[in-house]
Design a protein around this motif. Structure first.
Motif, PDB file in Angstrom:
ATOM      1  N   SER A 319       0.839  -1.188   0.000  1.00  0.00           N
ATOM      2  CA  SER A 319       0.000   0.000   0.000  1.00  0.00           C
ATOM      3  C   SER A 319       0.881   1.247   0.000  1.00  0.00           C
ATOM      4  O   SER A 319       0.693   2.171  -0.798  1.00  0.00           O
ATOM      5  N   TRP A 320       1.882   1.247   0.869  1.00  0.00           N
ATOM      6  CA  TRP A 320       2.853   2.343   0.949  1.00  0.00           C
ATOM      7  C   TRP A 320       3.600   2.527  -0.377  1.00  0.00           C
ATOM      8  O   TRP A 320       3.725   3.640  -0.892  1.00  0.00           O
ATOM      9  N   SER A 321       4.096   1.425  -0.941  1.00  0.00           N
ATOM     10  CA  SER A 321       4.951   1.500  -2.122  1.00  0.00           C
ATOM     11  C   SER A 321       4.225   2.090  -3.320  1.00  0.00           C
ATOM     12  O   SER A 321       4.771   2.943  -4.038  1.00  0.00           O
ATOM     13  N   GLY A 322       3.000   1.646  -3.567  1.00  0.00           N
ATOM     14  CA  GLY A 322       2.245   2.194  -4.688  1.00  0.00           C
ATOM     15  C   GLY A 322       2.013   3.681  -4.547  1.00  0.00           C
ATOM     16  O   GLY A 322       2.080   4.438  -5.528  1.00  0.00           O
ATOM     17  N   LEU A 323       1.758   4.133  -3.328  1.00  0.00           N
ATOM     18  CA  LEU A 323       1.519   5.555  -3.087  1.00  0.00           C
ATOM     19  C   LEU A 323       2.793   6.373  -3.276  1.00  0.00           C
ATOM     20  O   LEU A 323       2.770   7.449  -3.883  1.00  0.00           O
ATOM     21  N   VAL A 324       3.924   5.872  -2.770  1.00  0.00           N
ATOM     22  CA  VAL A 324       5.184   6.604  -2.920  1.00  0.00           C
ATOM     23  C   VAL A 324       5.561   6.741  -4.393  1.00  0.00           C
ATOM     24  O   VAL A 324       6.033   7.800  -4.834  1.00  0.00           O
ATOM     25  N   MET A 325       5.324   5.685  -5.184  1.00  0.00           N
ATOM     26  CA  MET A 325       5.672   5.754  -6.598  1.00  0.00           C
ATOM     27  C   MET A 325       4.680   6.571  -7.413  1.00  0.00           C
ATOM     28  O   MET A 325       4.923   6.861  -8.583  1.00  0.00           O
ATOM     29  N   THR A 326       3.557   6.963  -6.796  1.00  0.00           N
ATOM     30  CA  THR A 326       2.636   7.892  -7.440  1.00  0.00           C
ATOM     31  C   THR A 326       3.113   9.339  -7.286  1.00  0.00           C
ATOM     32  O   THR A 326       2.809  10.199  -8.125  1.00  0.00           O
ATOM     33  N   LEU A 327       3.866   9.622  -6.226  1.00  0.00           N
ATOM     34  CA  LEU A 327       4.229  11.001  -5.910  1.00  0.00           C
ATOM     35  C   LEU A 327       5.055  11.692  -6.998  1.00  0.00           C
ATOM     36  O   LEU A 327       4.848  12.893  -7.239  1.00  0.00           O
ATOM     37  N   PRO A 328       6.001  11.025  -7.685  1.00  0.00           N
ATOM     38  CA  PRO A 328       6.685  11.729  -8.776  1.00  0.00           C
ATOM     39  C   PRO A 328       5.727  12.255  -9.846  1.00  0.00           C
ATOM     40  O   PRO A 328       5.926  13.360 -10.383  1.00  0.00           O
ATOM     41  N   ALA A 329       4.685  11.478 -10.167  1.00  0.00           N
ATOM     42  CA  ALA A 329       3.698  11.935 -11.143  1.00  0.00           C
ATOM     43  C   ALA A 329       2.875  13.100 -10.605  1.00  0.00           C
ATOM     44  O   ALA A 329       2.437  13.974 -11.364  1.00  0.00           O
ATOM     45  N   ASP A 330       2.654  13.144  -9.296  1.00  0.00           N
ATOM     46  CA  ASP A 330       1.900  14.236  -8.676  1.00  0.00           C
ATOM     47  C   ASP A 330       2.706  15.529  -8.616  1.00  0.00           C
ATOM     48  O   ASP A 330       2.137  16.627  -8.683  1.00  0.00           O
ATOM     49  N   ILE A 387       8.988  11.961   4.969  1.00  0.00           N
ATOM     50  CA  ILE A 387       8.069  12.583   4.002  1.00  0.00           C
ATOM     51  C   ILE A 387       7.414  13.823   4.598  1.00  0.00           C
ATOM     52  O   ILE A 387       7.301  14.870   3.947  1.00  0.00           O
ATOM     53  N   LEU A 388       6.991  13.736   5.850  1.00  0.00           N
ATOM     54  CA  LEU A 388       6.356  14.889   6.492  1.00  0.00           C
ATOM     55  C   LEU A 388       7.316  16.071   6.611  1.00  0.00           C
ATOM     56  O   LEU A 388       6.941  17.222   6.364  1.00  0.00           O
ATOM     57  N   ILE A 389       8.566  15.791   6.984  1.00  0.00           N
ATOM     58  CA  ILE A 389       9.505  16.866   7.313  1.00  0.00           C
ATOM     59  C   ILE A 389      10.273  17.358   6.089  1.00  0.00           C
ATOM     60  O   ILE A 389      10.419  18.568   5.873  1.00  0.00           O
ATOM     61  N   VAL A 390      10.777  16.429   5.276  1.00  0.00           N
ATOM     62  CA  VAL A 390      11.665  16.807   4.164  1.00  0.00           C
ATOM     63  C   VAL A 390      10.880  17.079   2.886  1.00  0.00           C
ATOM     64  O   VAL A 390      11.095  18.114   2.230  1.00  0.00           O
ATOM     65  N   VAL A 391       9.979  16.170   2.510  1.00  0.00           N
ATOM     66  CA  VAL A 391       9.190  16.391   1.294  1.00  0.00           C
ATOM     67  C   VAL A 391       8.212  17.541   1.503  1.00  0.00           C
ATOM     68  O   VAL A 391       8.010  18.384   0.632  1.00  0.00           O
ATOM     69  N   GLY A 392       7.610  17.581   2.689  1.00  0.00           N
ATOM     70  CA  GLY A 392       6.685  18.669   2.986  1.00  0.00           C
ATOM     71  C   GLY A 392       5.384  18.511   2.238  1.00  0.00           C
ATOM     72  O   GLY A 392       4.888  17.404   2.006  1.00  0.00           O
ATOM     73  N   ARG A 393       4.817  19.614   1.802  1.00  0.00           N
ATOM     74  CA  ARG A 393       3.516  19.589   1.141  1.00  0.00           C
ATOM     75  C   ARG A 393       3.623  18.932  -0.236  1.00  0.00           C
ATOM     76  O   ARG A 393       4.521  19.251  -1.010  1.00  0.00           O
ATOM     77  N   ILE A 394       2.693  18.029  -0.511  1.00  0.00           N
ATOM     78  CA  ILE A 394       2.654  17.353  -1.819  1.00  0.00           C
ATOM     79  C   ILE A 394       1.909  18.224  -2.800  1.00  0.00           C
ATOM     80  O   ILE A 394       0.691  18.393  -2.714  1.00  0.00           O
ATOM     81  N   ARG A 395       2.642  18.805  -3.724  1.00  0.00           N
ATOM     82  CA  ARG A 395       2.093  19.701  -4.729  1.00  0.00           C
ATOM     83  C   ARG A 395       3.111  19.788  -5.881  1.00  0.00           C
ATOM     84  O   ARG A 395       4.244  19.350  -5.738  1.00  0.00           O
ATOM     85  N   PRO A 396       2.711  20.315  -7.062  1.00  0.00           N
ATOM     86  CA  PRO A 396       3.656  20.427  -8.173  1.00  0.00           C
ATOM     87  C   PRO A 396       4.893  21.244  -7.799  1.00  0.00           C
ATOM     88  O   PRO A 396       4.795  22.279  -7.145  1.00  0.00           O
ATOM     89  N   VAL A 397       6.061  20.727  -8.215  1.00  0.00           N
ATOM     90  CA  VAL A 397       7.343  21.368  -7.915  1.00  0.00           C
ATOM     91  C   VAL A 397       7.856  22.060  -9.163  1.00  0.00           C
ATOM     92  O   VAL A 397       7.827  21.486 -10.256  1.00  0.00           O
ATOM     93  N   GLU A 398       8.311  23.286  -9.017  1.00  0.00           N
ATOM     94  CA  GLU A 398       8.963  23.996 -10.108  1.00  0.00           C
ATOM     95  C   GLU A 398      10.436  23.658 -10.090  1.00  0.00           C
ATOM     96  O   GLU A 398      11.176  24.088  -9.206  1.00  0.00           O
ATOM     97  N   THR A 399      10.894  22.828 -11.046  1.00  0.00           N
ATOM     98  CA  THR A 399      12.297  22.442 -11.086  1.00  0.00           C
ATOM     99  C   THR A 399      13.147  23.626 -11.534  1.00  0.00           C
ATOM    100  O   THR A 399      12.762  24.411 -12.387  1.00  0.00           O
TER     101      THR A 399
END
Length: 400
Positions: A319-330, A387-399
């Motif tokens: 369950s965790w793994s599928g969600l983490v691998m979705t985050l790059p697309a998000d 994820i909570l501390i380093v990734v922070g808010r899940i939203r589109p990132v401007e590279t």
């Protein structure tokens, strides 16, 4: 359009199922192999290390390859390579040849999940991505569920070498199917403006990338140990033979498939219900991580309950793994999705490589499986904190 995108997701799930069947060939067949080729616990850890180091390197390289060639051609080349590598195990005459085959298998399989993540980014809207990735990730369970009884049957009828020959042949057939069925590009990609090039090294400047890589390093360290050592634990500690491993070892992997689907469905349901993307992903990730500490009690439980505890952990992990691998697309631009997914997967494979070797050393030095599972039971909780501390808010990132 909807029917076609879900058919493509099922096709990719079949490829992931084949990859996980291929990975389980060695752990399940190891007892039969040891009758011809002596392999110690530490050497078994080295075989897993050979696979995972190559897998980690080619996860990153495979992600870049998929961004350059596209998912259709990239996935085809990866599947042909890893199928031939899997078949080569059957020719091994000693430990060194087994290690070389394992290295080649890791090189081929490294591009699988980056290609899957890229397809999900291009074919699915945000409200369906977690469900699609959950379906694809459930392929891991299908392959792993079929592996113990299927491998045990082939060993009994034909011998351990045919396990590898047959598995490699199935992968080559899938490659032909993929080539014929997969469109050259998605309608979304065809309609989009030309993608702006994102330099690969620029991704290392993004803290979100480092956060995802670190979280995956920890969580997959646990996962690859469970996957590689479950059968051996049942052989060495619970006294199972090959037939009994085939009877019981599929159960946790079946639970992992349910977890893949459940985690993706739960996150997509929250998103469709009006919750923000950040909450929808983190709520599902937190619930998944909370299941993992139960693995601590495996060595203290009767064997039937030990299988149940493994099943709970496998459910939560996938369950965790599928969600983490979705985050790059998000979070990242389409031009960089494959590359980011590759780096994230590389982190996971490196975690698996490091801790497979550590576990082999611990067991050969009589520290026992209790110490192993106690250590691993904390990893997903730490990864969620990252994820909570380093990734922070899940939203589109401007590279940059």
């Amino acid at each position: 359009m909807d029917d076609r995108r879900w058919r493509i997701a099922l096709l990719i799930a079949a490829a992931i199922a084949i990859s996980y069947f291929d990975r389980q060939t060695l752990p399940v067949a190891i007892k039969a192999i040891q009758h011809e080729i002596p392999v110690s616990n530490f050497q078994f850890g080295q075989l897993n290390l050979a696979f995972l180091l190559a897998y980690a390197a080619m996860y990153a390289g495979g992600g870049k390859l998929v961004d350059a060639l596209g998912a259709r051609r990239g996935f085809f080349l990866n599947m042909v390579w890893w199928s031939l590598a899997c078949a080569s195990h059957g020719l091994a005459a000693g430990f060194t040849m087994l290690a070389c085959s394992r290295l080649l298998l890791g090189m081929g399989e490294g591009g699988g999940f980056p290609a899957a993540t890229k397809v999900v980014a291009e074919w699915f809207p945000a409200t369906q991505r977690a469900t699609a990735m959950g379906m694809i990730n459930a392929g891991t369970a299908v392959g792993a569920v079929l592996a113990p009884p299927g491998i045990a049957l082939v060993i009994r009828l034909l011998g351990w070498r045919w396990v590898f020959f047959l598995s490699g042949s199935i992968g080559l057939l899938w490659a032909l199917w993929w080539r014929a069925a997969m469109p050259a590009e998605s309608p979304k990609a065809a309609a989009a403006a030309p993608m702006e090039h994102v330099p690969w090294l620029a991704l290392f400047r993004e803290r979100q990338v480092w956060g995802l890589v670190s979280a995956k390093f920890l969580s997959d360290a646990a996962w690859f140990v469970y996957m590689s050592w479950l059968a051996k634990y049942l052989y060495d500690v619970r006294g199972f033979d090959t037939a009994r491993v085939g009877y019981f070892a599929w159960i946790p992997f079946a639970a992992s498939g349910v977890g893949s689907l459940a985690g993706g469905w739960f996150s997509s349901r929250l998103l469709a219900g009006g919750h923000p993307l950040d909450f929808a992903r983190k709520a599902a990730l937190g619930a998944s991580a909370a299941m993992m500490p139960w693995i601590f009690f495996v060595t203290r439980a009767p064997v039937e309950w030990a299988i149940v505890l493994f099943a709970i952990a496998f459910f939560g992990q996938q369950s965790w793994s599928g969600l983490v691998m979705t985050l790059p697309a998000d979070m990242f631009p389409r031009a960089a999705v494959g590359s980011v997914a590759g780096l994230v997967g590389m982190g996971g494979a490196l975690g698996g490589a490091v801790f497979n070797l550590i576990v082999g050393y611990m067991l050969d030095h009589r520290m026992g499986y209790g110490a192993v599972f106690g250590m691993l039971s904390t990893f997903h909780l730490i990864a969620f904190a990252v994820i909570l501390i380093v990734v922070g808010r899940i939203r589109p990132v401007e590279t940059r």
